[in-house]
Motif scaffolding. Structure first.
Motif, PDB file in Angstrom:
ATOM      1  N   GLY A 164       8.117 -24.872  14.925  1.00  0.00           N
ATOM      2  CA  GLY A 164       8.010 -25.582  16.188  1.00  0.00           C
ATOM      3  C   GLY A 164       7.587 -24.607  17.270  1.00  0.00           C
ATOM      4  N   PRO A 165       7.003 -25.095  18.351  1.00  0.00           N
ATOM      5  CA  PRO A 165       6.526 -24.200  19.396  1.00  0.00           C
ATOM      6  C   PRO A 165       7.654 -23.561  20.204  1.00  0.00           C
ATOM      7  N   HIS A 166       8.860 -24.132  20.115  1.00  0.00           N
ATOM      8  CA  HIS A 166      10.001 -23.613  20.871  1.00  0.00           C
ATOM      9  C   HIS A 166      11.186 -23.423  19.941  1.00  0.00           C
ATOM     10  N   ALA A 167      12.012 -22.449  20.205  1.00  0.00           N
ATOM     11  CA  ALA A 167      13.173 -22.160  19.362  1.00  0.00           C
ATOM     12  C   ALA A 167      14.110 -23.357  19.271  1.00  0.00           C
ATOM     13  N   VAL A 168      14.191 -24.150  20.309  1.00  0.00           N
ATOM     14  CA  VAL A 168      15.110 -25.282  20.348  1.00  0.00           C
ATOM     15  C   VAL A 168      14.640 -26.460  19.488  1.00  0.00           C
ATOM     16  N   CYS A 169      13.405 -26.468  19.057  1.00  0.00           N
ATOM     17  CA  CYS A 169      12.859 -27.628  18.341  1.00  0.00           C
ATOM     18  C   CYS A 169      13.687 -28.024  17.125  1.00  0.00           C
ATOM     19  N   GLY A 170      14.134 -27.082  16.350  1.00  0.00           N
ATOM     20  CA  GLY A 170      14.919 -27.397  15.157  1.00  0.00           C
ATOM     21  C   GLY A 170      16.283 -27.967  15.459  1.00  0.00           C
ATOM     22  N   ALA A 171      16.767 -27.771  16.676  1.00  0.00           N
ATOM     23  CA  ALA A 171      18.113 -28.227  17.035  1.00  0.00           C
ATOM     24  C   ALA A 171      18.228 -29.740  17.125  1.00  0.00           C
ATOM     25  N   ILE A 172      17.119 -30.438  17.237  1.00  0.00           N
ATOM     26  CA  ILE A 172      17.188 -31.893  17.418  1.00  0.00           C
ATOM     27  C   ILE A 172      17.244 -32.649  16.102  1.00  0.00           C
ATOM     28  N   THR A 173      17.076 -31.970  14.981  1.00  0.00           N
ATOM     29  CA  THR A 173      16.982 -32.698  13.715  1.00  0.00           C
ATOM     30  C   THR A 173      18.209 -33.563  13.456  1.00  0.00           C
ATOM     31  N   GLU A 174      19.367 -33.129  13.869  1.00  0.00           N
ATOM     32  CA  GLU A 174      20.595 -33.897  13.642  1.00  0.00           C
ATOM     33  C   GLU A 174      20.578 -35.218  14.412  1.00  0.00           C
ATOM     34  N   SER A 175      19.867 -35.272  15.553  1.00  0.00           N
ATOM     35  CA  SER A 175      19.836 -36.518  16.332  1.00  0.00           C
ATOM     36  C   SER A 175      19.155 -37.660  15.604  1.00  0.00           C
ATOM     37  N   TYR A 176      18.304 -37.353  14.643  1.00  0.00           N
ATOM     38  CA  TYR A 176      17.641 -38.416  13.898  1.00  0.00           C
ATOM     39  C   TYR A 176      18.639 -39.246  13.094  1.00  0.00           C
ATOM     40  N   ARG A 177      19.805 -38.702  12.826  1.00  0.00           N
ATOM     41  CA  ARG A 177      20.818 -39.447  12.072  1.00  0.00           C
ATOM     42  C   ARG A 177      21.279 -40.684  12.835  1.00  0.00           C
ATOM     43  N   ARG A 178      20.979 -40.743  14.138  1.00  0.00           N
ATOM     44  CA  ARG A 178      21.317 -41.945  14.917  1.00  0.00           C
ATOM     45  C   ARG A 178      20.542 -43.161  14.440  1.00  0.00           C
ATOM     46  N   LEU A 179      19.520 -42.953  13.641  1.00  0.00           N
ATOM     47  CA  LEU A 179      18.758 -44.075  13.107  1.00  0.00           C
ATOM     48  C   LEU A 179      19.496 -44.808  11.985  1.00  0.00           C
ATOM     49  N   ILE A 180      20.500 -44.175  11.389  1.00  0.00           N
ATOM     50  CA  ILE A 180      21.245 -44.820  10.304  1.00  0.00           C
ATOM     51  C   ILE A 180      21.863 -46.108  10.843  1.00  0.00           C
ATOM     52  N   GLY A 181      21.652 -47.176  10.089  1.00  0.00           N
ATOM     53  CA  GLY A 181      22.159 -48.483  10.492  1.00  0.00           C
ATOM     54  C   GLY A 181      21.120 -49.335  11.210  1.00  0.00           C
ATOM     55  N   GLN A 182      20.019 -48.717  11.650  1.00  0.00           N
ATOM     56  CA  GLN A 182      18.928 -49.468  12.277  1.00  0.00           C
ATOM     57  C   GLN A 182      18.100 -50.137  11.181  1.00  0.00           C
ATOM     58  N   ARG A 183      17.449 -51.217  11.522  1.00  0.00           N
ATOM     59  CA  ARG A 183      16.569 -51.910  10.581  1.00  0.00           C
ATOM     60  C   ARG A 183      15.120 -51.754  11.064  1.00  0.00           C
ATOM     61  N   ILE A 184      14.248 -51.401  10.154  1.00  0.00           N
ATOM     62  CA  ILE A 184      12.825 -51.329  10.473  1.00  0.00           C
ATOM     63  C   ILE A 184      12.289 -52.753  10.393  1.00  0.00           C
ATOM     64  N   GLN A 185      11.869 -53.271  11.530  1.00  0.00           N
ATOM     65  CA  GLN A 185      11.420 -54.660  11.620  1.00  0.00           C
ATOM     66  C   GLN A 185      10.444 -54.777  12.775  1.00  0.00           C
ATOM     67  N   PRO A 186       9.810 -55.922  12.924  1.00  0.00           N
ATOM     68  CA  PRO A 186       8.904 -56.070  14.075  1.00  0.00           C
ATOM     69  C   PRO A 186       9.637 -55.737  15.372  1.00  0.00           C
ATOM     70  N   GLY A 187       9.012 -54.911  16.185  1.00  0.00           N
ATOM     71  CA  GLY A 187       9.617 -54.484  17.439  1.00  0.00           C
ATOM     72  C   GLY A 187      10.323 -53.137  17.342  1.00  0.00           C
ATOM     73  N   PHE A 188      10.553 -52.655  16.127  1.00  0.00           N
ATOM     74  CA  PHE A 188      11.183 -51.343  15.952  1.00  0.00           C
ATOM     75  C   PHE A 188      10.130 -50.274  16.161  1.00  0.00           C
ATOM     76  N   ILE A 189      10.411 -49.341  17.024  1.00  0.00           N
ATOM     77  CA  ILE A 189       9.478 -48.250  17.294  1.00  0.00           C
ATOM     78  C   ILE A 189      10.250 -46.945  17.197  1.00  0.00           C
ATOM     79  N   LEU A 190       9.748 -46.019  16.417  1.00  0.00           N
ATOM     80  CA  LEU A 190      10.329 -44.685  16.317  1.00  0.00           C
ATOM     81  C   LEU A 190       9.290 -43.705  16.810  1.00  0.00           C
ATOM     82  N   VAL A 191       9.631 -42.979  17.860  1.00  0.00           N
ATOM     83  CA  VAL A 191       8.713 -41.992  18.411  1.00  0.00           C
ATOM     84  C   VAL A 191       9.407 -40.640  18.361  1.00  0.00           C
ATOM     85  N   PRO A 192       9.235 -39.864  17.266  1.00  0.00           N
ATOM     86  CA  PRO A 192       9.868 -38.559  17.237  1.00  0.00           C
ATOM     87  C   PRO A 192       9.148 -37.592  18.165  1.00  0.00           C
ATOM     88  N   SER A 193       9.926 -36.825  18.865  1.00  0.00           N
ATOM     89  CA  SER A 193       9.359 -35.797  19.728  1.00  0.00           C
ATOM     90  C   SER A 193       9.919 -34.466  19.270  1.00  0.00           C
TER      91      SER A 193
END
Length: 123
Positions: free
Chosen positions: A83-112
């Motif tokens: 990643g371009p910044h040292a902090v970039c790897g620190a966000i990987t754990e936040s993706y776990r917030r997607l657990i329990g979500q359903r991929i369906q019309p209207g679902f948008i995932l924009v990883p940054s």
């Protein structure tokens, strides 16, 4: 002359983003959807926190979503290789917030790469 295309314009590549996605059926009946994103430049660049060589990854990230047949997310694994910044790897754990979500019309995932994922699902 009418209908003649203009002469070609010289251009040079300045950025390449490769996104590769694969789907796997697991023995437990779930599915893994694996995506990899790699950004490179055909020349070396100096970033605030590091130097990146010609055709070397600026971003190199992978994301694996484990879903069922109803597209409910059961698991998420994110990994930042580069990643371009040292902090970039620190966000990987936040993706776990997607657990329990359903991929369906209207679902948008924009990883940054450095600020964490944001998404919207219909209510």
């Amino acid at each position: 002359m009418a209908g003649t295309p203009p002469p070609p314009v010289t251009r040079r590549q300045v950025h390449l983003r490769r996104i590769h996605c694969e789907g796997f059926e697991r023995d437990d009946g779930l599915f893994d959807i694996v995506g990899t994103l790699i950004d490179t430049k055909p020349f070396p660049i100096e970033l605030e926190e590091k130097s990146v060589g010609e055709n070397q990854p600026i971003h190199h990230m992978s994301l694996c979503l484990t879903i069922d047949r109803d597209r409910l997310i059961h698991g998420v694994e994110a990994h930042t290789v580069e990643g371009p910044h040292a902090v970039c790897g620190a966000i990987t754990e936040s993706y776990r917030r997607l657990i329990g979500q359903r991929i369906q019309p209207g679902f948008i995932l924009v990883p940054s790469a450095c600020s964490g994922p944001s998404w919207a699902a219909p209510t």
